[in-house]
Design an enzyme around this catalytic site. Structure first.
Site, PDB file in Angstrom:
ATOM      1  N   SER A 130      22.226 -14.541   9.492  1.00 61.79           N
ATOM      2  CA  SER A 130      21.658 -13.095   9.381  1.00 61.79           C
ATOM      3  C   SER A 130      21.260 -12.477  10.856  1.00 61.79           C
ATOM      4  O   SER A 130      20.827 -13.457  11.528  1.00 61.79           O
ATOM      5  CB  SER A 130      20.690 -12.965   8.103  1.00 61.79           C
ATOM      6  OG  SER A 130      20.034 -11.806   8.394  1.00 61.79           O
ATOM      7  N   TYR A 144      12.758 -16.157   5.425  1.00 62.15           N
ATOM      8  CA  TYR A 144      13.969 -15.910   5.451  1.00 62.15           C
ATOM      9  C   TYR A 144      14.526 -15.929   7.004  1.00 62.15           C
ATOM     10  O   TYR A 144      15.360 -16.662   7.413  1.00 62.15           O
ATOM     11  CB  TYR A 144      14.386 -14.462   4.827  1.00 62.15           C
ATOM     12  CG  TYR A 144      15.764 -14.069   5.001  1.00 62.15           C
ATOM     13  CD1 TYR A 144      16.790 -14.659   3.997  1.00 62.15           C
ATOM     14  CD2 TYR A 144      16.280 -13.106   5.554  1.00 62.15           C
ATOM     15  CE1 TYR A 144      17.985 -14.318   4.022  1.00 62.15           C
ATOM     16  CE2 TYR A 144      17.616 -12.503   5.746  1.00 62.15           C
ATOM     17  CZ  TYR A 144      18.557 -13.278   4.821  1.00 62.15           C
ATOM     18  OH  TYR A 144      19.822 -13.025   4.707  1.00 62.15           O
TER      19      TYR A 144
END
Ligand code: NDP
Length: 212
Positions: A130, A144
């Site tokens: 990401s 995350y």
């Protein structure tokens, strides 16, 4: 590589993973994908594309290793399964955070190593990271961010280990992509777009194109 490549996609039932499954099938590959919770979506996608759906929870390390091992020599492994948990770091359940690390970090690592055992020279390992592996512009997503940054070390390290066999390991780091996890009309839309040069969510097919 020939168009009879053997491809395994971890986490292919929905969103970006499903687009990756569709893309490899369209390109002529033999595709197997895993799912955990979305059995119906997985079976529908398998029927629609002629791919094979198998249930394997990416939080279960040994199940992931067994799935990769039992898939035989893969030309391409894609690790897409991933989750995000939002919230106050001081309040979060450590077991939930560790589950995120098992899915987002441990599974990609062990799957990549296991795939490399049987992979022919020139194989491809692709992990979906990401943009948050590089930049974290909002609070309450630290776990995350940790997990997606870790994938960079995974790729840099294992690329050294398997590079002599021509096996490459790459991390694709998308920005916001329109999926169940991050709908283009969701509540975070304006905030996310405020950080972006081109103010729109990407489409899963665009990520699948990069992977392919
Ligand atoms: P979705 O939540 O829409 O889909 C997630 C997919 O991963 C589903 O197929 C799901 O299967 C699978 N999955 C989740 N947990 C597990 C598990 N424990 N075991 C097996 N499969 C699992 O997410 P996205 O498509 O949006 O995201 C896919 C990847 O892309 C993730 O790694 C995410 O971090 C990354 N990403 C997403 C972005 C976005 O904006 N959407 C941006 C950048 C990166 P099932 O439903 O069957 O459990």
């Amino acid at each position: 590589m020939s168009d009879t490549r053997s491809v395994l996609v971890l986490g292919g039932s929905r969103g970006i993973g499903a687009a990756i499954v569709r893309r490899f099938v369209k390109d002529g590959a033999r595709v197997t994908f895993t799912y955990a919770g979305s059995r119906e979506a997985a079976e529908r996608l398998a029927r629609e594309t002629g791919s094979a759906a198998v249930r394997t929870d990416s939080a279960d390390r040994d199940a992931v290793i067994a799935r990769v091992r039992d898939s035989g020599p893969l030309d391409v492994l894609v690790v897409n399964s991933g989750i995000a948990i939002f919230g106050d770091a001081l309040e979060q359940d450590p077991d939930e955070i560790d589950r995120l690390f098992r899915i987002n970090v441990h599974a990609p690592y062990h799957a990549a190593v296991e795939a490399a055992r049987q992979m022919p020279d020139g194989g491809r390992i692709i992990v979906i990271g990401s943009v948050n592996g590089d930049r974290m512009p909002v609070p309450e997503m630290a776990s995350y961010a940790v997990s997606k940054s870790a994938l960079q070390g995974l790729a840099r390290g294992l690329a050294r280990d398997f590079g002599p066999r021509g096996i490459t390991i790459n991390v694709v780091q998308p920005g916001p992509i329109d999926t169940d996890a991050n709908p283009a009309d969701g509540p975070m839309k304006e905030l996310m777009h405020s950080f972006m040069a081109i103010k729109r969510h990407g489409r899963p097919e665009e990520v699948a194109g990069m992977v392919a």
